[in-house]
Enzyme design. Structure first.
Site, PDB file in Angstrom:
ATOM      1  N   ASN A   1      11.464  -3.536  -1.635  1.00  0.00           N
ATOM      2  CA  ASN A   1      11.600  -4.191  -1.431  1.00  0.00           C
ATOM      3  C   ASN A   1      11.746  -5.264  -3.044  1.00  0.00           C
ATOM      4  O   ASN A   1      10.206  -4.985  -3.303  1.00  0.00           O
ATOM      5  CB  ASN A   1      10.475  -5.107  -0.470  1.00  0.00           C
ATOM      6  CG  ASN A   1      11.296  -3.840   0.893  1.00  0.00           C
ATOM      7  OD1 ASN A   1      11.799  -4.290   0.799  1.00  0.00           O
ATOM      8  ND2 ASN A   1      10.020  -4.050   1.398  1.00  0.00           N
TER       9      ASN A   1
ATOM     10  N   HIS B   1       3.390  -4.939  -8.460  1.00  0.00           N
ATOM     11  CA  HIS B   1       3.649  -4.048  -9.115  1.00  0.00           C
ATOM     12  C   HIS B   1       5.173  -3.303  -8.903  1.00  0.00           C
ATOM     13  O   HIS B   1       4.750  -2.520  -7.813  1.00  0.00           O
ATOM     14  CB  HIS B   1       2.009  -2.914  -9.096  1.00  0.00           C
ATOM     15  CG  HIS B   1       2.575  -1.548 -10.129  1.00  0.00           C
ATOM     16  ND1 HIS B   1       2.219  -2.080 -10.900  1.00  0.00           N
ATOM     17  CD2 HIS B   1       3.378  -0.223 -10.866  1.00  0.00           C
ATOM     18  CE1 HIS B   1       1.616  -0.790 -12.211  1.00  0.00           C
ATOM     19  NE2 HIS B   1       3.112  -0.165 -11.796  1.00  0.00           N
TER      20      HIS B   1
ATOM     21  N   HIS C   1       7.727  -1.321  -6.987  1.00  0.00           N
ATOM     22  CA  HIS C   1       7.058   0.326  -6.625  1.00  0.00           C
ATOM     23  C   HIS C   1       8.189   0.389  -5.096  1.00  0.00           C
ATOM     24  O   HIS C   1       8.923  -1.256  -5.309  1.00  0.00           O
ATOM     25  CB  HIS C   1       6.048   0.594  -6.139  1.00  0.00           C
ATOM     26  CG  HIS C   1       5.008  -0.648  -5.265  1.00  0.00           C
ATOM     27  ND1 HIS C   1       5.297  -2.100  -5.167  1.00  0.00           N
ATOM     28  CD2 HIS C   1       6.108  -0.429  -3.876  1.00  0.00           C
ATOM     29  CE1 HIS C   1       5.131  -2.879  -3.961  1.00  0.00           C
ATOM     30  NE2 HIS C   1       4.914  -1.569  -3.329  1.00  0.00           N
TER      31      HIS C   1
ATOM     32  N   CYS D   1      -1.210   0.350 -10.644  1.00  0.00           N
ATOM     33  CA  CYS D   1      -1.812   0.652 -12.005  1.00  0.00           C
ATOM     34  C   CYS D   1      -2.449   2.193 -12.315  1.00  0.00           C
ATOM     35  O   CYS D   1      -3.134   2.276 -10.852  1.00  0.00           O
ATOM     36  CB  CYS D   1      -2.683  -0.246 -12.747  1.00  0.00           C
ATOM     37  SG  CYS D   1      -1.459  -1.770 -13.288  1.00  0.00           S
TER      38      CYS D   1
ATOM     39  N   CYS E   1      -4.826  -3.303  -8.992  1.00  0.00           N
ATOM     40  CA  CYS E   1      -3.316  -3.431  -8.605  1.00  0.00           C
ATOM     41  C   CYS E   1      -4.112  -1.538  -8.386  1.00  0.00           C
ATOM     42  O   CYS E   1      -3.793  -0.909  -8.912  1.00  0.00           O
ATOM     43  CB  CYS E   1      -2.322  -2.771  -9.974  1.00  0.00           C
ATOM     44  SG  CYS E   1      -1.294  -2.604  -9.042  1.00  0.00           S
TER      45      CYS E   1
ATOM     46  N   GLN F   1       9.478   2.359  -1.699  1.00  0.00           N
ATOM     47  CA  GLN F   1       8.777   3.116  -0.448  1.00  0.00           C
ATOM     48  C   GLN F   1      10.069   4.214   0.362  1.00  0.00           C
ATOM     49  O   GLN F   1      11.203   4.283   0.247  1.00  0.00           O
ATOM     50  CB  GLN F   1       7.960   2.376   0.561  1.00  0.00           C
ATOM     51  CG  GLN F   1       7.123   0.975   0.288  1.00  0.00           C
ATOM     52  CD  GLN F   1       7.072   0.591   1.496  1.00  0.00           C
ATOM     53  OE1 GLN F   1       5.877   0.448   2.141  1.00  0.00           O
ATOM     54  NE2 GLN F   1       7.139  -1.433   1.396  1.00  0.00           N
TER      55      GLN F   1
ATOM     56  N   HIS G   1       2.950  -1.806 -15.338  1.00  0.00           N
ATOM     57  CA  HIS G   1       2.278  -3.892 -13.901  1.00  0.00           C
ATOM     58  C   HIS G   1       3.314  -5.026 -14.206  1.00  0.00           C
ATOM     59  O   HIS G   1       3.773  -5.220 -13.018  1.00  0.00           O
ATOM     60  CB  HIS G   1       0.975  -3.947 -13.971  1.00  0.00           C
ATOM     61  CG  HIS G   1       0.608  -5.110 -12.897  1.00  0.00           C
ATOM     62  ND1 HIS G   1       0.404  -4.053 -11.771  1.00  0.00           N
ATOM     63  CD2 HIS G   1       0.865  -6.343 -12.501  1.00  0.00           C
ATOM     64  CE1 HIS G   1       0.088  -5.677 -10.892  1.00  0.00           C
ATOM     65  NE2 HIS G   1       0.321  -6.465 -11.282  1.00  0.00           N
TER      66      HIS G   1
HETATM   67 ZN    ZN Z   1      -0.062  -2.430 -11.559  1.00  0.00          ZN
END
Ligand code: ZN
Length: 362
Positions: A177, A188, A190, A76, A73, A192, A137
């Protein structure tokens, strides 16, 4: 507490910024051990003469990472076995320039070719950043503690202030999203941030409506009046606290859609007070819990911060978060088909007042 901010450069020159909840974490001391090729140049913007909208054309994005296994990933922290985008062995919140950006400051003038006289082309100047909400994660935004949500808000405010000052940036848009149904390519948790070189079509439409409203009413703010009307009507309000109100818009486009707005008229995240930032986490986490409770499984969603534009029309903006899902039933998604995709005319299968009632009942 304001997070501790430390900025480093990745091996290809991109900027990465740690936002730490404890002072002096030492994260900035870990170098990026990868030998990355130079990041791709900016995309180009082509103006569609039929709709008066700018379209970003970014060919390099087709090669971006797609649903990698969890031991590879890129979001991570780095370990002995895998060097990710984040050099440190742990982090709280981290922000970095997207490796495959739609907009950047890496302009290659020769690549901007003319199309026809009716289709102006300009470089996709701007910046795209990735925001990792946690080093875990398998977490989700909805499982973060309120203190971490506060750190995320502080990080987004920091980035909004800085990106708004970059040459050519017209609008800064932080968003998340969530779910493969939405098109997420990395599991993971996150979000933007897009710093656009143009005002987006949705914001341009809002600015036209807000300018008309101000003219009609002797300078009143359109969004402030909509919020006041929803607070008065109550039927679509889902939750509220001292500083924020969450409601389903009266003309919601999506099966489940909520606006979360501060009671005070502020243009953007940097303008929020400490008290307003602290009050955001609990009510937003409550909304996410209600979303996940609708069908008893993680709800795919888009969470979108609408902020005032940087230039002309800035005074018409009013910060608010738009949270919506494409799931309309336990086993059904809403697709943007003929009417929505070809005509931009939304048809919502769920009455907004009924959606608000269902969300309140969870
Ligand atoms: Zn991750």
């Amino acid at each position: 507490m304001t997070p501790t901010r430390s900025a480093v450069r990745l091996s290809d020159g991109r900027e990465l910024i740690y936002f730490d909840e404890s002072p002096d974490s030492g994260r900035a001391g870990f170098p990026d051990t990868r030998q990355l090729p130079p990041p791709p140049p900016a995309s180009q913007l082509r103006h569609d003469p039929l709709t008066d909208e700018w379209i970003a054309v970014a060919a390099h994005r087709n090669t971006r990472t797609f649903l990698p296994p969890s031991d590879a990933c890129p979001l991570c922290p780095s370990s002995d076995r895998f060097a990710s985008e984040i050099p440190a062995p742990d982090y709280d919140v981290v922000v970095f320039e997207n490796q495959f950006p739609s907009f950047s400051d890496r302009i290659v003038p020769d690549e901007i070719t003319q199309v026809t006289d009716l289709v102006p082309v300009r470089p996709g100047l701007g910046r795209c950043e990735v925001v990792c909400f946690t080093s875990d994660h398998d977490a989700a935004f909805g499982s973060l503690p309120p203190a971490r949500v506060r750190t995320v808000v502080d990080a987004l405010a920091d980035r909004t202030a800085e990106l708004s000052g970059l040459p050519g940036v017209a609008q800064v848009f932080p968003f998340e999203n969530r779910g493969v149904e939405i098109g997420v390519t990395l599991h993971h948790p996150h979000g933007q941030i897009y710093a656009y070189p143009t005002v987006t079509p949705k914001t341009a439409a809002y600015l036209r409506a807000a300018a008309r409203h101000a003219e009609r009413t002797g300078g009143r703010n359109l969004y402030a009046d909509v919020l006041a009307a929803e607070q008065e009507a109550k039927v679509r309000v889902i939750a509220a606290n001292e500083h924020w109100t969450a409601y389903v818009p009266a003309a919601a486009r999506w099966p489940f859609e909520v606006h979360l707005a501060p009671h005070r008229h502020v243009p953007d995240l940097p303008a929020l007070t400490d008290a307003e930032r602290d009050a955001f986490g609990p009510i937003y986490l409550d909304l996410l819990r209600r979303f996940d409770g609708l069908f008893g499984k993680p709800m795919p969603y888009i969470s979108a911060w609408h902020q005032a534009v940087v230039g002309e029309g800035r005074e018409l903006g009013y910060l608010h978060l738009q949270l919506f899902s494409i799931r309309r039933a336990a086993d059904k998604l809403k697709y943007l088909a003929g009417s929505e995709s070809a005509m931009g005319a939304f048809v919502n299968d769920i009455v907004p007042e009924a959606a608000a009632q269902r969300l309140r009942d969870i």
